[in-house]
Design a protein around this motif. Sequence first.
Motif, PDB file in Angstrom:
ATOM      1  N   MET A  19      23.840 -46.198   7.653  1.00 51.30           N
ATOM      2  CA  MET A  19      24.321 -47.083   6.595  1.00 51.30           C
ATOM      3  C   MET A  19      24.093 -46.423   5.242  1.00 51.30           C
ATOM      4  N   PHE A  20      25.089 -46.583   4.358  1.00 51.87           N
ATOM      5  CA  PHE A  20      25.037 -45.965   3.034  1.00 51.87           C
ATOM      6  C   PHE A  20      25.429 -47.004   1.983  1.00 51.87           C
ATOM      7  N   THR A  21      25.340 -46.614   0.710  1.00 53.39           N
ATOM      8  CA  THR A  21      25.689 -47.531  -0.369  1.00 53.39           C
ATOM      9  C   THR A  21      26.869 -47.049  -1.209  1.00 53.39           C
ATOM     10  N   GLY A  22      27.281 -45.795  -1.023  1.00 52.61           N
ATOM     11  CA  GLY A  22      28.368 -45.252  -1.834  1.00 52.61           C
ATOM     12  C   GLY A  22      27.925 -44.748  -3.194  1.00 52.61           C
ATOM     13  N   ILE A  23      26.608 -44.709  -3.424  1.00 53.69           N
ATOM     14  CA  ILE A  23      26.079 -44.136  -4.668  1.00 53.69           C
ATOM     15  C   ILE A  23      25.695 -42.688  -4.376  1.00 53.69           C
ATOM     16  N   ILE A  24      26.435 -41.750  -4.921  1.00 49.72           N
ATOM     17  CA  ILE A  24      26.258 -40.339  -4.602  1.00 49.72           C
ATOM     18  C   ILE A  24      24.933 -39.824  -5.163  1.00 49.72           C
ATOM     19  N   GLU A  25      24.163 -39.156  -4.294  1.00 52.58           N
ATOM     20  CA  GLU A  25      22.864 -38.626  -4.703  1.00 52.58           C
ATOM     21  C   GLU A  25      22.980 -37.234  -5.313  1.00 52.58           C
ATOM     22  N   SER A  26      23.916 -36.456  -4.814  1.00 54.92           N
ATOM     23  CA  SER A  26      24.115 -35.109  -5.348  1.00 54.92           C
ATOM     24  C   SER A  26      25.428 -34.570  -4.818  1.00 54.92           C
ATOM     25  N   VAL A  27      25.833 -33.444  -5.332  1.00 57.40           N
ATOM     26  CA  VAL A  27      26.950 -32.715  -4.744  1.00 57.40           C
ATOM     27  C   VAL A  27      26.393 -31.511  -4.005  1.00 57.40           C
ATOM     28  N   MET A  87      20.640 -44.810   3.794  1.00 55.44           N
ATOM     29  CA  MET A  87      19.776 -45.651   2.980  1.00 55.44           C
ATOM     30  C   MET A  87      18.524 -46.076   3.743  1.00 55.44           C
ATOM     31  N   LEU A  88      17.472 -46.353   3.007  1.00 58.69           N
ATOM     32  CA  LEU A  88      16.223 -46.873   3.550  1.00 58.69           C
ATOM     33  C   LEU A  88      16.144 -48.377   3.274  1.00 58.69           C
ATOM     34  N   PRO A  89      15.272 -49.107   3.989  1.00 59.43           N
ATOM     35  CA  PRO A  89      15.117 -50.540   3.705  1.00 59.43           C
ATOM     36  C   PRO A  89      14.691 -50.821   2.274  1.00 59.43           C
ATOM     37  N   THR A  90      14.054 -49.828   1.640  1.00 58.12           N
ATOM     38  CA  THR A  90      13.568 -50.004   0.271  1.00 58.12           C
ATOM     39  C   THR A  90      14.535 -49.456  -0.780  1.00 58.12           C
ATOM     40  N   THR A  91      15.703 -48.960  -0.321  1.00 55.71           N
ATOM     41  CA  THR A  91      16.664 -48.374  -1.245  1.00 55.71           C
ATOM     42  C   THR A  91      17.283 -49.433  -2.148  1.00 55.71           C
ATOM     43  N   ARG A  92      17.449 -49.119  -3.423  1.00 52.24           N
ATOM     44  CA  ARG A  92      18.173 -50.011  -4.325  1.00 52.24           C
ATOM     45  C   ARG A  92      19.640 -50.024  -3.913  1.00 52.24           C
ATOM     46  N   PHE A  93      20.179 -51.222  -3.697  1.00 52.97           N
ATOM     47  CA  PHE A  93      21.547 -51.366  -3.214  1.00 52.97           C
ATOM     48  C   PHE A  93      22.508 -51.386  -4.396  1.00 52.97           C
ATOM     49  N   GLY A  94      22.866 -50.199  -4.887  1.00 50.28           N
ATOM     50  CA  GLY A  94      23.652 -50.123  -6.106  1.00 50.28           C
ATOM     51  C   GLY A  94      25.153 -50.150  -5.909  1.00 50.28           C
TER      52      GLY A  94
END
Length: 219
Positions: free
Chosen positions: A1-9, A88-95
Amino acid sequence: MFTGIIESVGTLKKIENVDGDIRLTISSTQLDFSDVGLGDSIASNGICLTVIEQGKDWYAVDVSRETLAKTAMKNWKEGDTLNLEKAMLPTTRFGGHIVSGHVDGVGKIIKMQADARSIYIEIEIPEEIKHYTATKGSVTVDGISLTTNLVKDNIICLNIIPHTATITNIGKHWLLNGLVNIEIDVVARYLERLLTAGNNYDANESNITEEFLAKNGFM
């Protein structure tokens, strides 16, 4: 599961043929690999891929012919810049929004132009998934959680702010007539299934419209 907030390229360093399938090696000096292990998932341009080998600043993944056929990956080449997001982790901000990393279709960029400091983009998406999109709804494009300004039949209209263009591959690698991975909002998919279950369900003949969703409190 992901949030669509890109962490890096990252950079696609190598494409190898391995017994009929493809192995990709992707590197990134920006992505934090300290919590990445074998078997973990990393969304690469929106495609959920499993890490089968890794180093300090790179990882390798195996890709099936099915994935090659159903995504824009078939046009990737060594040196391409990819959008990366770890699961994502359970503690990830869902942006962003709920993103599975399962591509629903390939879109084609048919218009790009400056709009003040933003970039206005129109993407033609496959007919069979157009009814899952809605004006001011969520869509994932090359792994990026975006909001549709407007939907015109099978064309989604987007405005990309400077920050998003800078931290993703949009600013330098999205080109007119280029192909991008599209993932629809998973809520729309399950909502349609729930409301049409037992009624000779056919995703291509859905009665779910933007007007219906608004009337029933979903928008």
